[in-house]
Scaffold this motif. Structure first.
Motif, PDB file in Angstrom:
ATOM      1  N   VAL A  19      28.899 -54.274  21.806  1.00 14.67           N
ATOM      2  CA  VAL A  19      28.958 -55.719  21.962  1.00 14.67           C
ATOM      3  C   VAL A  19      28.416 -56.308  20.658  1.00 14.67           C
ATOM      4  O   VAL A  19      27.282 -56.009  20.269  1.00 14.67           O
ATOM      5  CB  VAL A  19      28.129 -56.190  23.176  1.00 14.67           C
ATOM      6  N   LEU A  20      29.219 -57.084  19.950  1.00 13.97           N
ATOM      7  CA  LEU A  20      28.840 -57.573  18.625  1.00 13.97           C
ATOM      8  C   LEU A  20      27.647 -58.529  18.662  1.00 13.97           C
ATOM      9  O   LEU A  20      26.803 -58.501  17.771  1.00 13.97           O
ATOM     10  CB  LEU A  20      30.042 -58.232  17.942  1.00 13.97           C
ATOM     11  N   THR A  21      27.577 -59.361  19.683  1.00 13.58           N
ATOM     12  CA  THR A  21      26.409 -60.214  19.893  1.00 13.58           C
ATOM     13  C   THR A  21      25.654 -59.633  21.084  1.00 13.58           C
ATOM     14  O   THR A  21      26.170 -59.665  22.206  1.00 13.58           O
ATOM     15  CB  THR A  21      26.819 -61.675  20.190  1.00 13.58           C
ATOM     16  N   TRP A  23      23.810 -58.643  24.350  1.00 13.53           N
ATOM     17  CA  TRP A  23      23.635 -59.324  25.630  1.00 13.53           C
ATOM     18  C   TRP A  23      22.293 -58.882  26.191  1.00 13.53           C
ATOM     19  O   TRP A  23      22.127 -57.706  26.536  1.00 13.53           O
ATOM     20  CB  TRP A  23      24.776 -58.971  26.584  1.00 13.53           C
ATOM     21  N   ARG A  27      23.581 -53.608  23.363  1.00 13.74           N
ATOM     22  CA  ARG A  27      24.805 -53.605  22.556  1.00 13.74           C
ATOM     23  C   ARG A  27      25.758 -52.506  22.987  1.00 13.74           C
ATOM     24  O   ARG A  27      26.959 -52.647  22.883  1.00 13.74           O
ATOM     25  CB  ARG A  27      24.456 -53.414  21.075  1.00 13.74           C
ATOM     26  N   VAL A  51      33.973 -59.943  28.368  1.00 12.86           N
ATOM     27  CA  VAL A  51      33.988 -60.239  26.936  1.00 12.86           C
ATOM     28  C   VAL A  51      35.425 -60.401  26.456  1.00 12.86           C
ATOM     29  O   VAL A  51      36.352 -59.838  27.033  1.00 12.86           O
ATOM     30  CB  VAL A  51      33.293 -59.132  26.114  1.00 12.86           C
ATOM     31  N   TYR A  52      35.584 -61.169  25.389  1.00 10.76           N
ATOM     32  CA  TYR A  52      36.878 -61.280  24.715  1.00 10.76           C
ATOM     33  C   TYR A  52      37.036 -60.081  23.783  1.00 10.76           C
ATOM     34  O   TYR A  52      36.028 -59.509  23.334  1.00 10.76           O
ATOM     35  CB  TYR A  52      36.966 -62.581  23.917  1.00 10.76           C
ATOM     36  N   ASP A  54      37.610 -59.875  20.713  1.00 10.15           N
ATOM     37  CA  ASP A  54      36.948 -60.032  19.414  1.00 10.15           C
ATOM     38  C   ASP A  54      35.414 -60.033  19.510  1.00 10.15           C
ATOM     39  O   ASP A  54      34.726 -60.144  18.506  1.00 10.15           O
ATOM     40  CB  ASP A  54      37.434 -61.282  18.697  1.00 10.15           C
ATOM     41  N   GLU A  55      34.885 -59.859  20.716  1.00 12.23           N
ATOM     42  CA  GLU A  55      33.438 -59.798  20.905  1.00 12.23           C
ATOM     43  C   GLU A  55      32.915 -58.374  20.981  1.00 12.23           C
ATOM     44  O   GLU A  55      31.706 -58.172  21.107  1.00 12.23           O
ATOM     45  CB  GLU A  55      33.031 -60.547  22.176  1.00 12.23           C
ATOM     46  N   ILE A  56      33.818 -57.392  20.900  1.00 11.19           N
ATOM     47  CA  ILE A  56      33.404 -55.984  20.949  1.00 11.19           C
ATOM     48  C   ILE A  56      34.075 -55.183  19.851  1.00 11.19           C
ATOM     49  O   ILE A  56      35.101 -55.592  19.307  1.00 11.19           O
ATOM     50  CB  ILE A  56      33.714 -55.330  22.319  1.00 11.19           C
ATOM     51  N   GLU A  57      33.476 -54.045  19.556  1.00 11.30           N
ATOM     52  CA  GLU A  57      34.056 -53.086  18.618  1.00 11.30           C
ATOM     53  C   GLU A  57      34.229 -51.787  19.390  1.00 11.30           C
ATOM     54  O   GLU A  57      33.247 -51.200  19.863  1.00 11.30           O
ATOM     55  CB  GLU A  57      33.123 -52.882  17.430  1.00 11.30           C
TER      56      GLU A  57
END
Length: 59
Positions: A19-21, A23, A27, A51-52, A54-57
């Motif tokens: 998770v890029l930001t 929670w 992560r 999550v969208y 673009d919110e994860i890698e």
């Protein structure tokens, strides 16, 4: 919890992601579901969040 069917019938099911930001400080997550707009991921605490893409890698 979320109400979704066929939670194991998509390509990214079970993949590890970040998770890029963070929670609540978490992560590391696993993809456990898919929605119309993104994914449902389970963070290492066991909580499931939406999550969208673009919110994860994805690894």
């Amino acid at each position: 919890m979320y109400d979704y069917d066929n939670r194991e019938e998509f390509e990214d099911y079970g993949k590890h992601c970040w998770v890029l930001t963070p929670w609540k400080g978490y992560r590391s997550a696993t993809i456990v579901g898919q929605t119309d707009k993104g994914y449902i991921v389970q963070v290492s605490s066991g909580a499931e969040i939406v999550v969208y893409p673009d919110e994860i890698e994805i690894n």
